[in-house]
Design an enzyme around this catalytic site. Structure first.
Site, PDB file in Angstrom:
ATOM      1  N   PRO A 131       0.798  -1.224   0.000  1.00 12.67           N
ATOM      2  CG  PRO A 131      -0.084  -1.066   2.151  1.00 12.67           C
ATOM      3  CD  PRO A 131       0.606  -2.013   1.223  1.00 12.67           C
ATOM      4  CG  ASN A 156       8.421  -1.760   0.179  1.00 11.25           C
ATOM      5  OD1 ASN A 156       7.775  -1.671   1.221  1.00 11.25           O
ATOM      6  ND2 ASN A 156       9.099  -0.740  -0.330  1.00 11.25           N
ATOM      7  CG  HIS A 211       5.263  -1.815  10.486  1.00 16.08           C
ATOM      8  ND1 HIS A 211       6.585  -2.155  10.678  1.00 16.08           N
ATOM      9  CD2 HIS A 211       5.257  -0.906   9.480  1.00 16.08           C
ATOM     10  CE1 HIS A 211       7.337  -1.470   9.829  1.00 16.08           C
ATOM     11  NE2 HIS A 211       6.556  -0.717   9.092  1.00 16.08           N
ATOM     12  CD  GLU A 245      10.821  -6.991   6.953  1.00 18.39           C
ATOM     13  OE1 GLU A 245      10.380  -6.002   7.554  1.00 18.39           O
ATOM     14  OE2 GLU A 245      11.246  -8.006   7.528  1.00 18.39           O
ATOM     15  NE  ARG A 304       9.896   6.596   8.722  1.00 22.60           N
ATOM     16  CZ  ARG A 304       8.939   6.328   7.844  1.00 22.60           C
ATOM     17  NH1 ARG A 304       9.067   5.345   6.993  1.00 22.60           N
ATOM     18  NH2 ARG A 304       7.838   7.051   7.833  1.00 22.60           N
TER      19      ARG A 304
END
Length: 146
Positions: free
Chosen positions: A10, A74, A80, A98, A107
């Protein structure tokens, strides 16, 4: 001939527009062309696919079994949150790398958790669009050692 599936999840269709300071200015069509060119140079077949829908990604992962030798994934934010994508990778039994454009470990804390890491052969993050080339090279090397 070795065959790789490069899957993008997404919001990756918004690359080059969405937060270029985080994800860079390279667009998804440019990344897809880069993957195709790099695979061609390695004599590897490459299929690319992007969807904003979890089920479409899962369908691609399931369909990869017996067709593709490896997957570069990806999964975007699904990394997550999606136990379903993790389960699909585990059940398809196709080696999967991954991939993240940004360094997710530098982050927000929620990005430090990855369901995919539990079933991936490895993770590449923080190298921007070049991470795709690194992931392809890593998968080809992994398959050669298998």
């Amino acid at each position: 001939m070795t065959s790789l599936l490069v899957l993008n999840g997404p919001n990756l269709n918004m690359l080059g527009i969405r937060q270029p300071e985080v994800y860079g200015r390279v667009t998804l069509p440019e990344i897809e062309a880069m993957c195709q060119d790099h695979c061609r140079a390695l004599n590897v077949d490459c299929v690319v696919f992007q969807s904003n829908y979890e089920g479409a990604l899962i369908d691609q992962i399931h369909a990869a079994r017996g067709i593709h030798d490896g997957i570069v994934l990806n999964a975007g934010a699904y990394t997550h949150t999606s136990v379903a994508i993790m389960d699909a990778v585990a059940s398809a039994e196709v080696p999967t790398i991954e991939l993240h454009l940004s360094n997710v470990h530098a982050r927000e804390a929620f990005r430090h958790v990855s369901f995919l890491s539990k079933v991936a052969v490895g993770t590449i993050c923080g190298f921007g669009a070049h991470g795709y080339v690194l992931a392809i090279d890593a998968m080809v090397a992994h398959l050669a050692n298998d």
